[in-house]
Design a protein around this motif. Structure first.
Motif, PDB file in Angstrom:
ATOM      1  N   ILE A 200      -3.609   2.710  -3.610  1.00 41.95           N
ATOM      2  CA  ILE A 200      -2.303   3.323  -3.900  1.00 41.95           C
ATOM      3  C   ILE A 200      -1.569   3.502  -2.584  1.00 41.95           C
ATOM      4  O   ILE A 200      -2.076   4.133  -1.651  1.00 41.95           O
ATOM      5  CB  ILE A 200      -2.466   4.683  -4.594  1.00 41.95           C
ATOM      6  CG1 ILE A 200      -3.366   4.561  -5.823  1.00 41.95           C
ATOM      7  CG2 ILE A 200      -1.102   5.253  -4.988  1.00 41.95           C
ATOM      8  CD1 ILE A 200      -3.756   5.896  -6.443  1.00 41.95           C
ATOM      9  N   VAL A 201      -0.369   2.947  -2.497  1.00 44.32           N
ATOM     10  CA  VAL A 201       0.425   3.037  -1.277  1.00 44.32           C
ATOM     11  C   VAL A 201       1.669   3.870  -1.538  1.00 44.32           C
ATOM     12  O   VAL A 201       2.371   3.665  -2.529  1.00 44.32           O
ATOM     13  CB  VAL A 201       0.811   1.646  -0.758  1.00 44.32           C
ATOM     14  CG1 VAL A 201       1.856   1.742   0.342  1.00 44.32           C
ATOM     15  CG2 VAL A 201      -0.414   0.926  -0.229  1.00 44.32           C
ATOM     16  N   TYR A 202       1.910   4.810  -0.652  1.00 46.93           N
ATOM     17  CA  TYR A 202       3.093   5.662  -0.717  1.00 46.93           C
ATOM     18  C   TYR A 202       4.055   5.251   0.390  1.00 46.93           C
ATOM     19  O   TYR A 202       3.710   5.294   1.571  1.00 46.93           O
ATOM     20  CB  TYR A 202       2.708   7.127  -0.523  1.00 46.93           C
ATOM     21  CG  TYR A 202       1.763   7.643  -1.581  1.00 46.93           C
ATOM     22  CD1 TYR A 202       2.238   8.266  -2.737  1.00 46.93           C
ATOM     23  CD2 TYR A 202       0.387   7.483  -1.442  1.00 46.93           C
ATOM     24  CE1 TYR A 202       1.365   8.715  -3.715  1.00 46.93           C
ATOM     25  CE2 TYR A 202      -0.492   7.928  -2.416  1.00 46.93           C
ATOM     26  CZ  TYR A 202      -0.003   8.543  -3.541  1.00 46.93           C
ATOM     27  OH  TYR A 202      -0.867   8.983  -4.514  1.00 46.93           O
ATOM     28  N   ALA A 203       5.252   4.824  -0.003  1.00 49.66           N
ATOM     29  CA  ALA A 203       6.324   4.581   0.952  1.00 49.66           C
ATOM     30  C   ALA A 203       7.140   5.870   1.037  1.00 49.66           C
ATOM     31  O   ALA A 203       7.733   6.299   0.053  1.00 49.66           O
ATOM     32  CB  ALA A 203       7.202   3.423   0.483  1.00 49.66           C
ATOM     33  N   TRP A 204       7.128   6.519   2.204  1.00 47.72           N
ATOM     34  CA  TRP A 204       7.725   7.846   2.339  1.00 47.72           C
ATOM     35  C   TRP A 204       8.574   7.926   3.599  1.00 47.72           C
ATOM     36  O   TRP A 204       8.550   7.034   4.434  1.00 47.72           O
ATOM     37  CB  TRP A 204       6.637   8.920   2.340  1.00 47.72           C
ATOM     38  CG  TRP A 204       5.671   8.844   3.496  1.00 47.72           C
ATOM     39  CD1 TRP A 204       4.595   8.022   3.611  1.00 47.72           C
ATOM     40  CD2 TRP A 204       5.708   9.627   4.687  1.00 47.72           C
ATOM     41  NE1 TRP A 204       3.939   8.231   4.801  1.00 47.72           N
ATOM     42  CE2 TRP A 204       4.605   9.216   5.482  1.00 47.72           C
ATOM     43  CE3 TRP A 204       6.548  10.632   5.163  1.00 47.72           C
ATOM     44  CZ2 TRP A 204       4.342   9.783   6.741  1.00 47.72           C
ATOM     45  CZ3 TRP A 204       6.280  11.192   6.411  1.00 47.72           C
ATOM     46  CH2 TRP A 204       5.186  10.772   7.182  1.00 47.72           C
ATOM     47  N   GLY A 215       1.572   5.793   3.457  1.00 46.15           N
ATOM     48  CA  GLY A 215       0.324   6.500   3.244  1.00 46.15           C
ATOM     49  C   GLY A 215      -0.477   5.749   2.199  1.00 46.15           C
ATOM     50  O   GLY A 215       0.099   5.216   1.242  1.00 46.15           O
ATOM     51  N   THR A 216      -1.784   5.661   2.378  1.00 40.77           N
ATOM     52  CA  THR A 216      -2.630   4.895   1.462  1.00 40.77           C
ATOM     53  C   THR A 216      -3.753   5.753   0.914  1.00 40.77           C
ATOM     54  O   THR A 216      -4.440   6.429   1.671  1.00 40.77           O
ATOM     55  CB  THR A 216      -3.233   3.667   2.168  1.00 40.77           C
ATOM     56  OG1 THR A 216      -2.190   2.866   2.708  1.00 40.77           O
ATOM     57  CG2 THR A 216      -4.038   2.834   1.187  1.00 40.77           C
ATOM     58  N   GLN A 217      -3.919   5.711  -0.387  1.00 43.77           N
ATOM     59  CA  GLN A 217      -4.995   6.414  -1.074  1.00 43.77           C
ATOM     60  C   GLN A 217      -5.826   5.382  -1.825  1.00 43.77           C
ATOM     61  O   GLN A 217      -5.279   4.457  -2.423  1.00 43.77           O
ATOM     62  CB  GLN A 217      -4.414   7.431  -2.060  1.00 43.77           C
ATOM     63  CG  GLN A 217      -5.434   8.170  -2.914  1.00 43.77           C
ATOM     64  CD  GLN A 217      -4.773   9.104  -3.913  1.00 43.77           C
ATOM     65  OE1 GLN A 217      -3.555   9.114  -4.054  1.00 43.77           O
ATOM     66  NE2 GLN A 217      -5.569   9.885  -4.594  1.00 43.77           N
ATOM     67  N   SER A 218      -7.145   5.524  -1.795  1.00 45.73           N
ATOM     68  CA  SER A 218      -7.985   4.613  -2.570  1.00 45.73           C
ATOM     69  C   SER A 218      -8.908   5.410  -3.478  1.00 45.73           C
ATOM     70  O   SER A 218      -9.387   6.484  -3.120  1.00 45.73           O
ATOM     71  CB  SER A 218      -8.808   3.698  -1.653  1.00 45.73           C
ATOM     72  OG  SER A 218      -9.730   4.442  -0.889  1.00 45.73           O
ATOM     73  N   ILE A 219      -9.125   4.879  -4.670  1.00 44.27           N
ATOM     74  CA  ILE A 219     -10.029   5.477  -5.644  1.00 44.27           C
ATOM     75  C   ILE A 219     -11.034   4.405  -6.030  1.00 44.27           C
ATOM     76  O   ILE A 219     -10.671   3.389  -6.625  1.00 44.27           O
ATOM     77  CB  ILE A 219      -9.272   5.984  -6.885  1.00 44.27           C
ATOM     78  CG1 ILE A 219      -8.192   6.993  -6.482  1.00 44.27           C
ATOM     79  CG2 ILE A 219     -10.245   6.616  -7.879  1.00 44.27           C
ATOM     80  CD1 ILE A 219      -7.321   7.458  -7.630  1.00 44.27           C
ATOM     81  N   ALA A 220     -12.278   4.614  -5.681  1.00 41.62           N
ATOM     82  CA  ALA A 220     -13.315   3.614  -5.879  1.00 41.62           C
ATOM     83  C   ALA A 220     -14.099   3.888  -7.161  1.00 41.62           C
ATOM     84  O   ALA A 220     -13.899   4.889  -7.842  1.00 41.62           O
ATOM     85  CB  ALA A 220     -14.252   3.586  -4.670  1.00 41.62           C
ATOM     86  N   GLY A 221     -15.017   2.985  -7.485  1.00 41.04           N
ATOM     87  CA  GLY A 221     -15.915   3.179  -8.610  1.00 41.04           C
ATOM     88  C   GLY A 221     -15.306   2.914  -9.955  1.00 41.04           C
ATOM     89  O   GLY A 221     -15.749   3.471 -10.960  1.00 41.04           O
ATOM     90  N   LEU A 222     -14.274   2.050 -10.023  1.00 48.18           N
ATOM     91  CA  LEU A 222     -13.598   1.786 -11.290  1.00 48.18           C
ATOM     92  C   LEU A 222     -14.004   0.447 -11.893  1.00 48.18           C
ATOM     93  O   LEU A 222     -13.487   0.061 -12.939  1.00 48.18           O
ATOM     94  CB  LEU A 222     -12.078   1.817 -11.098  1.00 48.18           C
ATOM     95  CG  LEU A 222     -11.518   3.101 -10.471  1.00 48.18           C
ATOM     96  CD1 LEU A 222     -10.004   3.005 -10.334  1.00 48.18           C
ATOM     97  CD2 LEU A 222     -11.903   4.321 -11.299  1.00 48.18           C
ATOM     98  N   GLY A 223     -14.931  -0.245 -11.249  1.00 47.17           N
ATOM     99  CA  GLY A 223     -15.369  -1.531 -11.751  1.00 47.17           C
ATOM    100  C   GLY A 223     -16.576  -1.397 -12.656  1.00 47.17           C
ATOM    101  O   GLY A 223     -16.769  -0.391 -13.338  1.00 47.17           O
ATOM    102  N   VAL A 247       6.918  -3.518   4.225  1.00 52.48           N
ATOM    103  CA  VAL A 247       5.674  -4.282   4.183  1.00 52.48           C
ATOM    104  C   VAL A 247       4.784  -3.752   3.081  1.00 52.48           C
ATOM    105  O   VAL A 247       4.209  -4.495   2.296  1.00 52.48           O
ATOM    106  CB  VAL A 247       4.944  -4.214   5.542  1.00 52.48           C
ATOM    107  CG1 VAL A 247       3.513  -4.732   5.405  1.00 52.48           C
ATOM    108  CG2 VAL A 247       5.697  -5.015   6.581  1.00 52.48           C
ATOM    109  N   GLY A 248       4.669  -2.431   2.997  1.00 51.68           N
ATOM    110  CA  GLY A 248       3.796  -1.840   1.986  1.00 51.68           C
ATOM    111  C   GLY A 248       4.266  -2.144   0.586  1.00 51.68           C
ATOM    112  O   GLY A 248       3.476  -2.498  -0.285  1.00 51.68           O
TER     113      GLY A 248
END
Length: 271
Positions: A200-204, A215-223, A247-248
């Motif tokens: 998840i990328v936040y353009a702020w 800003g970048t957020q990642s949430i793993a374990g969804l596979g 770019v984001g």
């Protein structure tokens, strides 16, 4: 520095910068992360009248907190305020449902006014071999189009909306342009799509003030990983000014560029 936990159930809070993965929330709990996207303003965050985040800096991401489902009142004040009686943002009520994953973002409107938005993170399962890319436009900046082969595949992405794609894991590339145009403002740019994870990328920030960032957020374990794999790791990466924001937005929403020969799946624009 003052630090007051919201409730004893907060686990993994403040560990994100160290790459430590918090555990699962109970089925009747919700998970809440907080992203600070208001440039130039160090803040304190109060939840239900209690100081939860002290001296929270622009670009910071905290959480996920594990909270009982319910409604929480959040107020954001200037740093080191005596209490939450004179908030810079809020108070706002956040209704959190059991089993859901959220990010509350403090940010600027397209017109540059401080506000807050609660996003529901998509934690549905991702097909084997794929990752999920989500971009959230929370900057004081106009809408953009994402281009593939010179043609827009995502149109008119505006503050505070998002668009997402499930893509084959690997590197993707994109260009972006002002909405309604096809001349790239930036790009192509590359980003890694991780299998079984949300990126998840936040353009702020503010285009006018030339302090746009990412800003970048990642949430793993969804596979298709076995039960027990953590599902809430997160990290923050800041980009540079207007170039970083564009770019984001472009890099995270495209996988149909000819150099990769991948088929683009329809994107979903939503809050």
């Amino acid at each position: 520095m003052r630090r007051t936990p919201i409730i004893a159930a907060i686990a993994g809070f403040g560990l994100l910068g160290l790459g430590v993965a918090p555990g699962y929330a109970a089925p009747d709990d919700a998970q809440l992360s907080v992203f600070h996207g208001v440039p130039g303003l160090k803040v304190d965050v109060y939840v239900n009248g209690k100081l939860t985040l002290d001296d929270f800096k622009p670009g910071d991401l905290a959480g996920p907190l594990k909270l009982a489902a319910g409604t929480y009142t959040v107020a954001i004040t200037a740093a080191d305020a005596k209490d939450d009686s004179s908030p810079a943002i809020g108070p706002v009520d956040l209704k959190l449902a059991a089993g859901k994953n959220y990010t509350a973002a403090a940010h600027l409107t397209a017109a540059g006014k401080p506000t807050a938005t609660l996003f529901t993170n998509d934690i549905s399962k991702i097909a084997a071999g794929d990752g999920r890319l989500i971009v959230r436009h929370i900057a004081a900046a106009p809408a953009v189009d994402v281009l593939a082969g010179g043609k827009p595949v995502i149109k008119d992405l505006m503050n505070p909306k998002q668009a997402q794609l499930d893509l084959p894991a690997g590197t993707v590339s994109a260009s972006v342009a002002a909405t309604g145009t096809t001349k790239p403002v930036i790009g192509p740019a590359d980003v890694m799509v991780t299998e079984g994870s949300d990126t998840i990328v936040y353009a702020w920030g503010s285009l006018t003030d030339k302090n746009l960032a990412l800003g970048t957020q990642s949430i793993a374990g969804l596979g298709s990983a076995p039960a027990g794999v953590p599902t809430g790791t997160a990290e923050v990466k800041d980009g540079g000014a207007a170039q970083g924001m564009l770019v984001g937005l472009g890099a995270l929403l495209l996988t149909g560029v000819a150099v990769f020969g991948r088929k683009l799946r329809p994107a979903t624009n939503r809050k």
